[in-house]
Enzyme design. Structure first.
Site, mmCIF file in Angstrom:
data_model
loop_
_atom_site.group_PDB
_atom_site.id
_atom_site.type_symbol
_atom_site.label_atom_id
_atom_site.label_comp_id
_atom_site.label_asym_id
_atom_site.label_seq_id
_atom_site.Cartn_x
_atom_site.Cartn_y
_atom_site.Cartn_z
ATOM 1 N N CYS A 1 0.696 -1.299 0.266
ATOM 2 C CA CYS A 1 -0.107 0.137 -0.071
ATOM 3 C C CYS A 1 1.106 1.276 -0.002
ATOM 4 C CB CYS A 1 -0.888 -0.039 1.271
ATOM 5 S SG CYS A 1 -0.039 0.050 2.724
ATOM 6 N N HIS B 1 -1.984 -5.182 18.844
ATOM 7 C CA HIS B 1 -1.199 -5.062 17.344
ATOM 8 C C HIS B 1 -0.498 -3.554 17.617
ATOM 9 C CE1 HIS B 1 -0.993 -3.506 13.288
ATOM 10 N NE2 HIS B 1 -1.134 -4.751 13.097
ATOM 11 N N GLU C 1 -0.156 -0.948 16.099
ATOM 12 C CA GLU C 1 -1.035 0.210 15.625
ATOM 13 C C GLU C 1 -1.811 0.508 16.658
ATOM 14 O OE1 GLU C 1 -3.222 0.485 12.054
ATOM 15 O OE2 GLU C 1 -4.554 1.679 13.013
ATOM 16 N N SER D 1 1.588 -5.457 3.151
ATOM 17 C CA SER D 1 2.965 -5.567 3.459
ATOM 18 C C SER D 1 3.633 -6.555 2.596
ATOM 19 C CB SER D 1 3.173 -5.674 4.957
ATOM 20 O OG SER D 1 2.485 -7.019 5.526
HETATM 21 S S1 SF4 Z 1 -0.037 1.548 6.230
HETATM 22 FE FE1 SF4 Z 1 -1.801 0.722 6.915
HETATM 23 S S2 SF4 Z 1 -3.196 2.772 7.198
HETATM 24 FE FE2 SF4 Z 1 -1.501 3.109 5.919
HETATM 25 S S3 SF4 Z 1 -2.045 2.833 3.760
HETATM 26 FE FE3 SF4 Z 1 -1.066 1.089 4.424
HETATM 27 S S4 SF4 Z 1 -2.801 -0.212 5.173
HETATM 28 FE FE4 SF4 Z 1 -3.397 1.979 4.929
#
Ligand code: SF4
Length: 282
Positions: A12, A122, A124, A263
């Site tokens: 992402c 988690h 986050e 990831s």
């Molecule tokens: S790191 Fe997490 S919050 Fe940020 S774009 Fe990627 S999935 Fe979305």
């Protein structure tokens, strides 16, 4: 046999950004250590190691130097602790996670009791809890949620990678439970669009496939969620790398769908596709 990739999969923008920052800094003379793995993916961590990027698991083990905070972000207390240990911070917190942290902080400062829909352990969520005030709690289940004295005003937000449907269910159930006792309930939509795009693309592909392979770290929350979403529709296997594919899964399958968590690097996805193709030829 046809193999099709989901139209949205893999890295992402938040993870790409974090890796660009770290790889760009590591390519100079600066020695970087990350606080915890920068993403939940062993291949990525191994690649960073080859660039000289180390990992420290505990903030108390930091002895100066340059410390990179992951895209999951950390609490203000951890920020302060890193600096108090004489280290310079490179903050790769994803801007979407940062927005969720700011929302949690605003609610706490305005006197709301903050409830986070997410996995308490988690990274986050641990970070978000640190921004959300001392009475904040994190939970995935309204029925087992430890609610003590209920504040008059409640703020609800979500771990960014949770699914929209599950967050909606959580909010509905929680609202029904708390409404008789509270004056105000404020819901902030902190869900990440990138995650939603991957989930709906995975669902769409699962609908037309006989098997779904979901590639990503076994400890990656968003990858696990992708696998859960697909498993409701069709036979699904969550694997971290191509070696985990079992030839038995492929038997008599005419269409196999492949998706990957936020990831998961492109190489890991391509290796999986090549492995399926090679098994098909045996
Ligand atoms: S790191 Fe997490 S919050 Fe940020 S774009 Fe990627 S999935 Fe979305």
């Amino acid at each position: 046999m046809k193999i099709e990739k989901a139209r949205e999969l893999g890295f992402c923008i938040g993870v790409r950004r974090a890796l660009n920052i770290i790889e760009g800094t590591a390519s100079g003379d600066t020695k970087i250590v990350t606080l915890g793995p920068i993403v939940h993916n062993k291949t990525v961590v191994a690649r960073l190691k080859s660039l000289g990027v180390g990992v420290v698991d505990n903030v108390d083990d930091i002895k100066g130097g340059v410390i990179a905070v992951s895209s999951h972000g950390v609490s203000p207390t951890i920020h302060e602790k890193i600096q108090s240990r004489g280290a310079k911070v490179i903050d790769t917190t994803c801007p979407i996670v940062r927005s969720a942290q700011k929302a949690a902080q605003r609610l706490a400062r305005a006197g709301f009791g903050v409830i986070i829909f997410g996995e308490e352990s988690h990274p986050e969520v641990r970070g978000l809890l640190g921004w959300a005030g001392k009475n904040a709690i994190a939970s995935m289940d309204v029925d087992t949620m430890p609610v003590g004295a209920i504040p008059k005003r409640i703020g609800i937000l979500a771990q960014t990678t949770q699914s929209q449907g599950e967050f909606t269910n959580f909010v509905n159930k929680l609202t029904g439970k708390l409404l008789p006792q509270v004056q105000e309930i404020r819901v902030i939509n902190t869900l990440c669009k990138e995650t939603r795009k991957r989930q709906s693309a995975a669902e769409e592909l699962a609908e037309t496939s006989e098997l779904m392979i979901v590639v990503g770290g076994h400890n990656s929350a968003n990858t696990r969620r992708l696998a859960e979403v697909c498993a409701v529709i069709v036979e699904t296997h969550h694997i971290e790398n191509a070696d985990e594919i079992d030839a038995k899964w492929l038997r008599r399958k005419k269409k196999i769908g492949v998706t990957a968590g936020a990831s998961t690097p492109d190489e890991a996805i391509e290796q999986v596709i090549r492995r399926i193709e090679s098994m098909q030829q045996v």
